[in-house]
Design an enzyme around this catalytic site. Structure first.
Site, PDB file in Angstrom:
ATOM      1  N   ARG A   1       1.399   1.718  -6.036  1.00 46.53           N
ATOM      2  CA  ARG A   1       1.652   0.718  -4.983  1.00 46.53           C
ATOM      3  C   ARG A   1       0.378  -0.038  -4.614  1.00 46.53           C
ATOM      4  NH1 ARG A   1       6.398   1.762  -2.116  1.00 46.53           N
ATOM      5  NH2 ARG A   1       5.539   0.728  -0.288  1.00 46.53           N
TER       6      ARG A   1
ATOM      7  N   CYS B   1       0.854  -1.185   0.000  1.00 48.19           N
ATOM      8  CA  CYS B   1       0.000   0.000   0.000  1.00 48.19           C
ATOM      9  C   CYS B   1       0.892   1.238   0.000  1.00 48.19           C
ATOM     10  CB  CYS B   1      -0.861   0.013   1.254  1.00 48.19           C
ATOM     11  SG  CYS B   1      -1.765  -1.520   1.490  1.00 48.19           S
TER      12      CYS B   1
ATOM     13  N   TRP C   1      -3.750  -1.809  -1.379  1.00 46.53           N
ATOM     14  CA  TRP C   1      -3.766  -3.062  -2.154  1.00 46.53           C
ATOM     15  C   TRP C   1      -4.251  -4.101  -1.164  1.00 46.53           C
ATOM     16  CZ3 TRP C   1      -0.535  -7.634  -2.130  1.00 46.53           C
ATOM     17  CH2 TRP C   1      -0.792  -8.485  -3.218  1.00 46.53           C
TER      18      TRP C   1
ATOM     19  N   LYS D   1       2.950  -2.654  -7.474  1.00 48.13           N
ATOM     20  CA  LYS D   1       4.291  -2.520  -8.019  1.00 48.13           C
ATOM     21  C   LYS D   1       5.307  -3.311  -7.208  1.00 48.13           C
ATOM     22  CE  LYS D   1       7.628  -1.089 -10.579  1.00 48.13           C
ATOM     23  NZ  LYS D   1       7.801  -1.767 -11.902  1.00 48.13           N
TER      24      LYS D   1
ATOM     25  N   LYS E   1       5.123 -10.312 -18.983  1.00 43.65           N
ATOM     26  CA  LYS E   1       4.704  -8.949 -19.376  1.00 43.65           C
ATOM     27  C   LYS E   1       3.284  -8.987 -19.933  1.00 43.65           C
ATOM     28  CE  LYS E   1       7.158  -7.446 -17.847  1.00 43.65           C
ATOM     29  NZ  LYS E   1       7.599  -7.507 -16.686  1.00 43.65           N
TER      30      LYS E   1
ATOM     31  N   GLU F   1       0.495 -10.000 -17.291  1.00 45.36           N
ATOM     32  CA  GLU F   1       0.225  -9.113 -16.143  1.00 45.36           C
ATOM     33  C   GLU F   1      -0.432  -7.799 -16.553  1.00 45.36           C
ATOM     34  OE1 GLU F   1       3.439  -7.380 -13.867  1.00 45.36           O
ATOM     35  OE2 GLU F   1       4.818  -7.648 -15.510  1.00 45.36           O
TER      36      GLU F   1
ATOM     37  N   ASN G   1       0.685  -0.177   6.261  1.00 43.11           N
ATOM     38  CA  ASN G   1       1.141  -0.989   5.134  1.00 43.11           C
ATOM     39  C   ASN G   1       1.839  -2.194   5.736  1.00 43.11           C
ATOM     40  OD1 ASN G   1       2.045  -2.026   2.726  1.00 43.11           O
ATOM     41  ND2 ASN G   1       3.783  -0.634   2.552  1.00 43.11           N
ATOM     42  N   GLY G   2       1.369  -3.399   5.404  1.00 46.37           N
ATOM     43  CA  GLY G   2       1.995  -4.600   5.958  1.00 46.37           C
ATOM     44  C   GLY G   2       0.910  -5.580   6.403  1.00 46.37           C
TER      45      GLY G   2
ATOM     46  N   HIS H   1       7.397 -32.339 -25.563  1.00 50.68           N
ATOM     47  CA  HIS H   1       7.144 -33.091 -24.317  1.00 50.68           C
ATOM     48  C   HIS H   1       5.811 -32.706 -23.700  1.00 50.68           C
ATOM     49  CE1 HIS H   1      11.194 -34.676 -24.564  1.00 50.68           C
ATOM     50  NE2 HIS H   1      11.587 -33.448 -24.858  1.00 50.68           N
TER      51      HIS H   1
ATOM     52  N   GLU I   1      10.097 -13.914 -19.593  1.00 53.90           N
ATOM     53  CA  GLU I   1       9.837 -12.513 -19.218  1.00 53.90           C
ATOM     54  C   GLU I   1       8.768 -11.915 -20.128  1.00 53.90           C
ATOM     55  OE1 GLU I   1      10.180 -10.647 -16.892  1.00 53.90           O
ATOM     56  OE2 GLU I   1       9.912  -8.643 -17.721  1.00 53.90           O
TER      57      GLU I   1
HETATM   58  C1  AGP Z   1       7.140  -7.573 -13.090  1.00 53.65           C
HETATM   59  O1  AGP Z   1       6.657  -6.875 -14.215  1.00 53.65           O
HETATM   60  C2  AGP Z   1       6.162  -7.574 -11.949  1.00 53.65           C
HETATM   61  N1  AGP Z   1       5.701  -6.298 -11.633  1.00 53.65           N
HETATM   62  C3  AGP Z   1       6.665  -8.366 -10.767  1.00 53.65           C
HETATM   63  O2  AGP Z   1       6.864  -9.696 -11.205  1.00 53.65           O
HETATM   64  C4  AGP Z   1       7.984  -7.880 -10.125  1.00 53.65           C
HETATM   65  O3  AGP Z   1       9.053  -8.102 -11.003  1.00 53.65           O
HETATM   66  C5  AGP Z   1       8.226  -8.688  -8.845  1.00 53.65           C
HETATM   67  O4  AGP Z   1       7.168  -8.436  -7.961  1.00 53.65           O
HETATM   68  C6  AGP Z   1       9.558  -8.351  -8.176  1.00 53.65           C
HETATM   69  O5  AGP Z   1       9.556  -7.012  -7.784  1.00 53.65           O
HETATM   70  P1  AGP Z   1      10.949  -6.354  -7.292  1.00 53.65           P
HETATM   71  O6  AGP Z   1      11.887  -6.404  -8.469  1.00 53.65           O
HETATM   72  O7  AGP Z   1      10.583  -4.962  -6.880  1.00 53.65           O
HETATM   73  O8  AGP Z   1      11.457  -7.193  -6.159  1.00 53.65           O
END
Ligand code: AGP
Length: 608
Positions: free
Chosen positions: A27, A2, A75, A603, A487, A490, A99-100, A506, A483
């Site tokens: 966030r 958050c 969040w 994020k 992308k 998400e 936050n937490g 396989h 990767e």
């Molecule tokens: C990647 O596009 C995502 N937002 C997510 O997988 C991110 O890479 C992951 O949460 C790790 O975050 P960080 O690099 O801040 O530790």
């Protein structure tokens, strides 16, 4: 994760609270709220479900002139993303943003039988716990917070106000970041420094186990055991331009297009193109220590994990007698993995706050293993807890989907591998091609980005209709495929998954039908022909194949091709990844989804 903000000072609190929340909206954006307190102790609490825009509409009907306040963008972890679960939470005289995760909130809630709880959140329980001390009349606001936190298990970054102490805010942290902005006759709070930019350049990064009482012109930091702490005031490096969209419609496109510059910042002062050497000051490892390294463990989540996988492929190409294991932090932290003493762990994290990665770091440190951070966020928790590290310096990455950080994390780790190889006496003739290409990479990225956006935007219209996709690659193109699939999934919510080309037969080949499109990465090189055969297998089954290649002569009759013109060979997957990033962006735009703040995500995942 958050976003928390707070303000106490000469100006009206609502202004900073709202602008700060907007900067932190990436966030978490399920709901938001602020609470401000007037000099006479009247507290105004305004909350709204959904994004900050909804809160701003509420505030427009309720302008307050108060000079003290706290705010929160959420969040959801406990309780649905609706108004009753939105922060700030109130209990008695206490208003709190958190936050937490409070792990023992259920048992605490049972002991607070005198309170009526309006929400399902752990945070409201914490507010009631603080009030149960504050209401006794024998504790100051700070002492009531300290008493309550001594009973708490879990993580928190909190800010607390009360109508009974209208001139102050109490903050505390353990496991979730909190930065104090030091102003002139004003003190500000934020979960990260980007919310403070433009207000102050001076910040105090609170440490775990610290509590602070803030007024407009004083900051008193102490530990939970009431030992005073002489807090260090640091300079905030970020600037306004870095956190604004700079003329782009979305942060995601801005951050994709920034990669020539952001990678150049990562390389600055670290590569000597004349004598083809690399030097990283941060890891603080002597030549002798570098020489002794026999094992590398690379730890990360999501994109950071993929960067570690890709970097690992490269490092083993030029560094002898080293084993490399790249692990997912949330898995590795619970494994009973034996780590040989001559290991070094690379801890990879853009935000430097990811809970699983941080927990892994702490576990690995317990085994006496040297930990090196590959981090972007300056002063973040991971950056402060590793033994040494290399900041990637890509500037704030606001869009939830990580792009520029991936490129720079990968290359930063390759450079760390090169310093090991140099220390081990690997001949320069072997290392020179990698170093020469690294030096060229920003310019090669720039060249690809001159034409790729238009090309990719054109084909994205055709592929936006698919709900399923397969990404394929071999060797260094395989982590690249992973990767790329992340992308796409998400931001566009397409069910995209990556497979090593060699794995197709396989099982995954059974998936190929009209529901899917396939993105195949075909870098020229020793495995190119094998990958071509795999593409033929997919086409033979009616696959809708998009090929990304640097082979100008490529002429298979696939559905779509994106050709990359480049003079480099080793790091072509880094260039191919730009195409995946752009494809995810344009498909999402075509679908009309929020490309910077995709549903269900945040994020940085500072909760486990
Ligand atoms: C990647 O596009 C995502 N937002 C997510 O997988 C991110 O890479 C992951 O949460 C790790 O975050 P960080 O690099 O801040 O530790």
């Amino acid at each position: 994760m958050c976003g928390i903000v707070g303000y106490v000072g000469k100006n009206k609190a609502q202004g900073f609270l709202l602008s700060g929340l907007r900067r932190l909206e990436y966030r978490g954006y399920d709901s938001a709220g602020i609470a401000t307190v007037a000099n006479d102790g009247t507290v105004t609490l305004i909350r709204a479900k959904g994004k900050i825009d909804n809160l701003e509409e509420r505030l427009a009907e309720n302008r307050r002139q108060d000079n003290v306040g706290i705010g929160h963008t959420r969040w959801a972890t406990h309780g649905e993303p609706d108004e009753k679960n939105a922060h700030p939470h109130r209990a008695g005289d206490i208003y709190l943003v958190h936050n937490g995760i409070i792990e023992n909130y259920k048992e605490l809630k049972k002991a607070l039988s005198g309170y009526e709880f309006a929400s399902e959140t752990d945070s409201e329980v914490l507010a009631a716990l603080i009030d149960s001390f504050y209401g006794q009349g024998k504790y100051s606001l700070t002492d009531a917070v300290v008493q309550a936190l001594k009973l708490v298990r879990g993580t928190y970054g909190i800010a607390v106000i009360s109508g009974r102490s209208p001139e102050e805010i109490v903050v505390a942290r353990s496991g979730s970041p909190l930065v104090i902005g030091v102003g002139h006759d004003e003190t500000l709070i934020a979960s990260d420094a980007s919310a403070l930019v433009g207000h102050t350049k001076r910040a105090i990064y609170l440490n775990d186990g610290e509590v602070a009482k803030l007024t407009s012109n004083s900051i008193e930091v102490r530990t939970l055991n009431s030992e005073p702490v002489s807090a260090k005031v640091e300079e905030i490096e970020t600037n306004l331009a870095a956190i604004q969209k700079g003329g782009y419609e979305h942060f995601l496109l801005k951050e994709i297009m920034e990669q020539p510059k952001s990678l150049a910042e990562t390389l600055r002062g670290r590569v000597n193109s004349k004598n083809h050497t690399v030097h990283l000051g941060g890891p603080e490892l002597s030549e002798a220590e570098l020489r002794k390294i026999k094992h590398l463990i690379i730890v990360g989540c999501g994109t950071a994990y993929h960067a570690g996988l890709l970097a690992g492929y490269y490092i083993e190409q030029f560094t002898p007698e080293i084993t490399i294991e790249t692990v997912i932090a949330s898995e590795y932290r619970y494994r009973a993995a034996y780590i040989p003493k001559d290991s070094v762990a690379l801890i990879v994290s853009q935000s430097g706050e990811t809970a699983d990665t941080l927990a892994c770091l702490r576990e690995i440190k317990k085994q006496g293993i040297k930990t090196i951070g590959i981090v972007n966020a300056i002063g973040s928790t991971i950056a402060r807890e590793v033994d040494g590290g290399t900041y990637v310096h890509v500037g704030p990455e606001i869009s939830v989907a990580s792009t520029k950080a991936f490129t720079s994390q990968t290359i930063a780790m390759v450079m760390f591998g090169l310093t090991i190889a140099q220390a081990k006496g690997v001949k320069n003739v072997i290392l020179k091609p990698y170093i020469d290409e690294i030096v060229k990479l920003p310019e090669e990225i720039s060249r690809v980005l001159e034409t790729a956006p238009q090309e990719v935007e054109k084909i994205s219209k055709k592929y936006a209709k698919y709900e399923h996709s397969i990404y394929l690659g071999r060797d260094t193109a395989y982590p690249t495929a992973m990767e790329g699939a992340l992308k796409l999934k998400e931001v566009s919510y397409v069910d995209a998954n990556a497979y090593a080309f060699g794995e197709l037969k396989h099982g995954p080949l059974a998936l190929v039908d009209d529901r899917f499109f396939e993105l195949a990465f075909l870098p020229k090189g020793p495995l190119y022909d094998k990958s071509i055969s795999n593409v033929q297998e997919v086409m033979a089954r009616g696959g809708h194949v998009v090929v990304v290649t640097n082979d100008d002569a490529f002429d298979m009759p696939v559905e779509s091709v994106v050709k990359i013109t480049t003079s480099i060979e080793l790091f072509v997957p880094i260039l191919m990844n730009l195409v995946s990033q752009l494809l995810a962006y344009y498909i999402t735009i075509e679908k009309g989804y929020d490309v910077d703040q995709p549903r269900n995500l945040a994020k940085s995942v500072t909760v486990e």
